[in-house]
Design an enzyme around this catalytic site. Structure first.
Site, PDB file in Angstrom:
ATOM      1  N   GLU A  46       0.768  -1.236  -0.017  1.00 28.32           N
ATOM      2  CA  GLU A  46      -0.040   0.024  -0.044  1.00 28.32           C
ATOM      3  C   GLU A  46       0.826   1.230  -0.009  1.00 28.32           C
ATOM      4  OE1 GLU A  46      -3.070   0.204  -0.718  1.00 28.32           O
ATOM      5  OE2 GLU A  46      -3.545  -1.770  -0.305  1.00 28.32           O
TER       6      GLU A  46
ATOM      7  N   TYR B 246      -5.972   6.396   4.526  1.00 28.39           N
ATOM      8  CA  TYR B 246      -6.336   4.989   3.362  1.00 28.39           C
ATOM      9  C   TYR B 246      -5.451   3.887   3.811  1.00 28.39           C
ATOM     10  CZ  TYR B 246      -5.647   2.612  -0.599  1.00 28.39           C
ATOM     11  OH  TYR B 246      -5.669   1.324  -1.328  1.00 28.39           O
TER      12      TYR B 246
ATOM     13  N   ASP C 110      -9.575   5.194  -1.934  1.00 26.63           N
ATOM     14  CA  ASP C 110      -8.549   5.950  -2.716  1.00 26.63           C
ATOM     15  C   ASP C 110      -9.052   6.748  -3.532  1.00 26.63           C
ATOM     16  OD1 ASP C 110      -9.239   4.152  -4.641  1.00 26.63           O
ATOM     17  OD2 ASP C 110      -7.255   3.476  -5.151  1.00 26.63           O
TER      18      ASP C 110
END
Length: 277
Positions: free
Chosen positions: A32, A115, A133
């Site tokens: 990520e 996020y 996102d």
């Protein structure tokens, strides 16, 4: 939102990404962080090589920061490598080497924002949270006919399949419900969509990324790439050549100082060279 149709579509049309074959929280956290502002195709080989070098937070924390920056080669935005190393140190020191499974604890880690924290919860621990996102926000906004917030995304996430739902939303936004020229006829949620490609786009235009060519970011990247091979002369005229601005040593020195300030590099004892921290 009808989760069944979307999840079925993703099972047939979704992207086969390597980090989707693991629930290892560290591997997912690394993916990520790498995926922030970087295309998937560039991330895949670096992610695999990075985890070969640093398979756990403890291994990453024990390594010099310079080694982490070297392993980050090809990814850009090198401050993410510094933050990931700091994050690994915090996990090793404060959480016994295990990535925490609590939202507040994840948000307290260096460089981890809302996020990334929720992505780890959803994709490593299969918690019922919405992963938002840019692509996911666009899908949610078009389906609902209005901008959505985190609470709405959480509420839309089905309790039975949060992992599959979030992956499907990300895939839909990346491949079908795109910013420009969405392929609405291929969307499994076309019948439920409030927008359906007509009228003002509820997702909005979005901010355009600043130009990279000729930017300070480009010069920073060139300097860090040079530093991966060893120390670099700190003379402004030499820095200007290294950073691709041979006629602007003043700018080169200013940007090089920002690289040091951000913790990516340090001045050598004699102040005549710069090296990775």
């Amino acid at each position: 939102m009808p989760s069944h149709a979307l999840i079925e579509w993703a099972a047939a049309k979704g992207r086969d990404l390597p980090w989707r074959h693991t629930r290892d929280p560290w591997a997912i956290l690394v993916s990520e962080v790498m995926l922030q502002q970087t295309q998937v195709a560039r991330v895949v080989p670096v992610w695999r090589a990075f985890l070969d070098c640093f398979p756990t937070p403890t291994a990453c924390a024990a390594a010099p920061q310079a080694d982490v920056v070297v392993a980050w080669h090809g990814m850009g935005y090198n401050r993410r490598a510094v933050n990931l190393h700091r994050c690994a140190v915090a996990i090793a020191d404060d959480h016994g080497g295990a990535v925490p499974d609590d939202l507040d604890a994840l948000l307290a880690l260096p460089g981890i924002g809302p996020y990334t924290a929720r992505a780890v919860l959803a994709f490593a621990f299969e918690r019922r949270v919405g992963v938002l996102d840019v692509n996911a926000m666009r899908v949610h906004a078009r389906l609902c006919g209005r901008a959505v917030d985190q609470r709405a995304a959480d509420a839309a996430t089905p309790e039975a399949a949060p992992w599959a739902w979030n992956q499907a939303i990300l895939d839909l936004g990346a491949t079908v419900c795109t910013k420009r020229s969405p392929r609405c006829g291929e969307c499994p949620l076309m019948g439920e969509c409030a927008w359906r490609g007509t009228g003002p786009d509820p997702a909005g235009g979005g901010a355009r990324q600043s130009r990279f060519e000729g930017s300070d970011r480009q010069g920073r990247g060139r300097l860090v790439d040079a530093l991966r091979a060893g120390a670099v002369s700190a003379r402004p005229s030499d820095l200007a050549v290294t950073m691709g601005w041979p006629g602007d040593p003043e700018r080169s020195l200013r940007v090089a100082m920002s690289v040091v300030t951000d913790g990516l590099a340090k001045w050598a004892d004699d102040s005549e060279t710069i090296c990775l921290r």
